[in-house]
Design a protein around this motif. Sequence first.
Motif, mmCIF file in Angstrom:
data_model
loop_
_atom_site.group_PDB
_atom_site.id
_atom_site.type_symbol
_atom_site.label_atom_id
_atom_site.label_comp_id
_atom_site.label_asym_id
_atom_site.label_seq_id
_atom_site.Cartn_x
_atom_site.Cartn_y
_atom_site.Cartn_z
ATOM 1 N N SER A 147 1.222 -1.120 0.009
ATOM 2 C CA SER A 147 -0.211 0.115 0.149
ATOM 3 C C SER A 147 0.825 1.004 -0.417
ATOM 4 N N PRO A 148 0.928 2.359 -0.865
ATOM 5 C CA PRO A 148 1.439 3.600 -0.858
ATOM 6 C C PRO A 148 1.488 4.248 0.554
ATOM 7 N N ARG A 149 -0.184 4.697 0.939
ATOM 8 C CA ARG A 149 -0.070 5.166 1.824
ATOM 9 C C ARG A 149 0.750 4.651 3.257
ATOM 10 N N ASN A 150 0.315 2.947 3.468
ATOM 11 C CA ASN A 150 1.031 2.371 4.447
ATOM 12 C C ASN A 150 2.445 2.738 4.356
ATOM 13 N N ASN A 151 2.854 2.582 2.738
ATOM 14 C CA ASN A 151 4.646 2.912 3.197
ATOM 15 C C ASN A 151 4.999 4.234 2.874
ATOM 16 N N TYR A 152 3.947 5.188 3.262
ATOM 17 C CA TYR A 152 4.367 6.410 2.933
ATOM 18 C C TYR A 152 4.429 7.068 5.054
ATOM 19 N N VAL A 153 3.491 6.566 5.117
ATOM 20 C CA VAL A 153 3.052 6.447 6.539
ATOM 21 C C VAL A 153 4.301 5.850 6.985
#
Length: 221
Positions: free
Chosen positions: A44-50
């Motif tokens: 997940s790009p969102r969770n990886n960003y976080v």
Amino acid sequence: MVSQHSELVSIESDSAAMQGMLELPPDPVGVVLFAHGSGSSRLSPRNNYVAGELRKANMGTLLLDLLTPQEDRNVSTRFNIGLLTERLGTAAEWLRHHASTAALPLGLFGASTGAAAALQLAAARGPDVAAVVSRGGRPDMAGEQALDAVRAPTLLIVGGLDGEVIALNQAAYRALHCEKRLDIIPGASHLFEEPGTLEAVAGFATDWFVRHFSNRSRSAT
């Protein structure tokens, strides 16, 4: 300069092998286990960003697939909170026995249905969990009994444009009897795709985990 540790891991549960990525900065202050939502994965790009922002703040992260690709194609399995909680618990236990993470405070970060699993696990493990963060989550799906039993400090983050989910988070917030906070990010939709909104999520989550990991470290000394 000591480099970051990155390790592909495979964690065996009763019915599947969960694939994941453990990443640790030098001298981490804690480790955050991610519980992805329905239809999502450790990529997940969102969770990886976080997760990347958490590592900048000296926290380790473990992102893994709680469901196999075959299981994830089944809608009923995606919403099987009991199964997700069981798998998440297996991963938490793995972290407790892994040489590089055994002594670290544990945080849980849940998105969508993963938030319900994170809260059920926090209720079951009690003081083993230092803090919980939910991003656009469904904490209501944890059930009132589990929400009532959660003692880990819990932060619920919701997008200001995500009306139905706001109401569900407000109901879950009222059912929690731990240290808690509900942050509604103005102008953010369910996936926090609007400029600056995911950065706000990461900032709130980082501050929450840093504070509660620090509290746990001080109480252990």
